[in-house]
Enzyme design. Structure first.
Site, PDB file in Angstrom:
ATOM      1  N   TYR A 119     -47.006  33.399 -66.500  1.00 20.40           N
ATOM      2  CA  TYR A 119     -46.161  32.188 -66.513  1.00 20.40           C
ATOM      3  C   TYR A 119     -46.401  31.419 -67.802  1.00 20.40           C
ATOM      4  O   TYR A 119     -47.546  31.300 -68.266  1.00 20.40           O
ATOM      5  CB  TYR A 119     -46.497  31.298 -65.314  1.00 20.40           C
ATOM      6  N   GLU A 207     -39.093  27.096 -69.653  1.00 20.87           N
ATOM      7  CA  GLU A 207     -39.962  27.812 -68.704  1.00 20.87           C
ATOM      8  C   GLU A 207     -39.651  29.295 -68.742  1.00 20.87           C
ATOM      9  O   GLU A 207     -38.496  29.706 -68.629  1.00 20.87           O
ATOM     10  CB  GLU A 207     -39.746  27.266 -67.288  1.00 20.87           C
TER      11      GLU A 207
END
Length: 401
Positions: A119, A207
């Protein structure tokens, strides 16, 4: 402003971020053609991804009964079949609510051979007034879930805005993610590219979830952004006409779109007491006090500190388009705003819309005496509140009748 995944990837590509090959389409035949080209170039698996402004697409279900807004296909014919099932149908995910979102566009892209999911995100840390790179070895899941369950697995790297990201910042993040050996250099380049996308595009957040270590057909490993989400700061869009053109009004609530035309900050909620307030903080307090006295706010509506009579009238018209609204609370504290201007806007809007709902008005501050005289002389049937608490109690009682 939010944009679609394929648009986010277009921005990331500008800054050298490695992404899977693919293209967008709006019909099943074109989806098959794109897939045919990808398979011809060596792809063994192709992903068909619904393009809506919501997460959880892969676990979503279409109202037609077809399951999954993201599908992995081994042939171009499978891509055609899945594309046909998705396009023109409504996808319901845990983020869309039961109404779902209509799928009009698909991203057809190579599904790489993923060895590890990570991530990565860049956002502004408001507490420190610095850009923040946030990363985790736990990719492919909601970062909120990781933060709640295992906060120690979240890596944070603050960037000095005066000098921008440096290679050592990116290397530090790559090391913390456990990336070593062959993929390390590609990871450093990607992390710097993601940060530059955030900075140069005036994004509020970029993101990458999942950020993946992939294995290529020749056995070499590298790092790639497999999925991407970008949110832009609305206040900066005047600098980026090309990004502003990416706005998809079909993905936004119609009333919120209408409010934006008048520079009003409007968010629809589930209650039945509409709020018209100047200032975001006062708007939040107004919603809180409505709930405190047993009511449910129908919206967040901030007309701003210097709203014009036209904006106030537009705000009333937007409120009236919500069929769930049973009463309206106007709560104004005039600092910059002239209470008499707002009062004139209320009178004009009520007369134009023929408002029949209970209307409670609380005015305080700049030119309040003139504002109250304007309301009193209007002949309108309205309820005045002496304080915020008094006004909230009165509107709740009026709606309950």
């Amino acid at each position: 402003m939010n944009i679609h995944e394929f648009q986010a990837k277009q921005l990331l590509t500008r800054f050298g971020v490695t992404l899977p090959a693919g293209d967008v389409c709006d019909n099943a035949n074109t989806a098959r053609q794109i897939a045919t080209g990808l398979f011809a170039n060596g792809a063994t698996l192709v992903a068909v991804k619904s393009q809506i402004h919501a997460g959880g697409r892969g676990k979503g279900t279409f109202k037609s009964g077809f399951k999954g807004g993201v599908k992995l296909c081994k042939t171009a014919d499978e891509v055609f079949h899945d594309a046909k099932a998705m396009l023109g149908n409504v996808l319901v995910t845990n983020q869309t609510g039961p109404e779902g979102r209509l799928v009009s566009t698909l991203l057809v892209t190579v599904a790489p051979n993923i060895k590890k999911e990570l991530y990565l995100a860049v956002l502004l840390d408001r507490a420190n007034s610095r850009p923040l790179i946030m990363a985790s070895r736990e990719g492919g899941v909601d970062i909120e879930e990781v933060a709640a369950r295992t906060p120690e697995k979240i890596v944070k790297e603050w960037i000095d805005p005066a000098i921008g990201i440096q290679p050592f910042n990116a290397r530090r993040v790559a090391v913390a993610l456990g990336i070593t050996g062959e993929p390390f250099n590609s990871a450093v380049k990607l992390i710097m590219g993601v940060y530059k996308t955030w900075w140069e595009c005036d994004a509020s957040m970029v993101e990458i979830n999942p950020l993946c270590i992939i294995e290529q057909s020749d056995g070499k490993r590298s790092v790639m952004a497999v999925d991407a989400k970008v949110s832009l700061d609305d206040n900066s869009l005047f600098r980026h006409p090309d990004i502003k053109a990416m706005r998809d009004l079909n993905e936004e609530a119609p009333l919120e779109t209408e409010a934006s035309k008048f520079d009003l900050n409007y968010i629809k909620l589930d209650g039945n007491i509409a709020c018209l307030v100047n200032g975001a903080g006062l708007a939040m307090a107004t919603m809180d006090i409505i709930k405190h006295y047993g009511g449910e706010p129908a919206n967040f509506l901030d007309v701003g500190g210097g709203a014009s009579e036209e904006q106030v009238a537009a705000a009333f018209k937007i409120i009236m388009q919500d069929p769930h609204v049973k009463g309206i609370l106007v709560n104004i504290f005039g600092g910059i705003m002239d209470c008499n201007v707002l009062a004139s806007g209320i009178v004009a809007a009520v007369k134009e819309t023929g408002l029949q709902l209970p209307l409670v008005v609380r005015l305080e501050g700049n030119n309040v005496i003139a504002g109250k005289k304007t309301l009193a002389a209007s002949g309108l049937t309205l309820i005045t509140g002496d304080s915020m608490a008094d006004a909230a109690q009165k509107v709740v009682r009026a709606v309950e009748k």
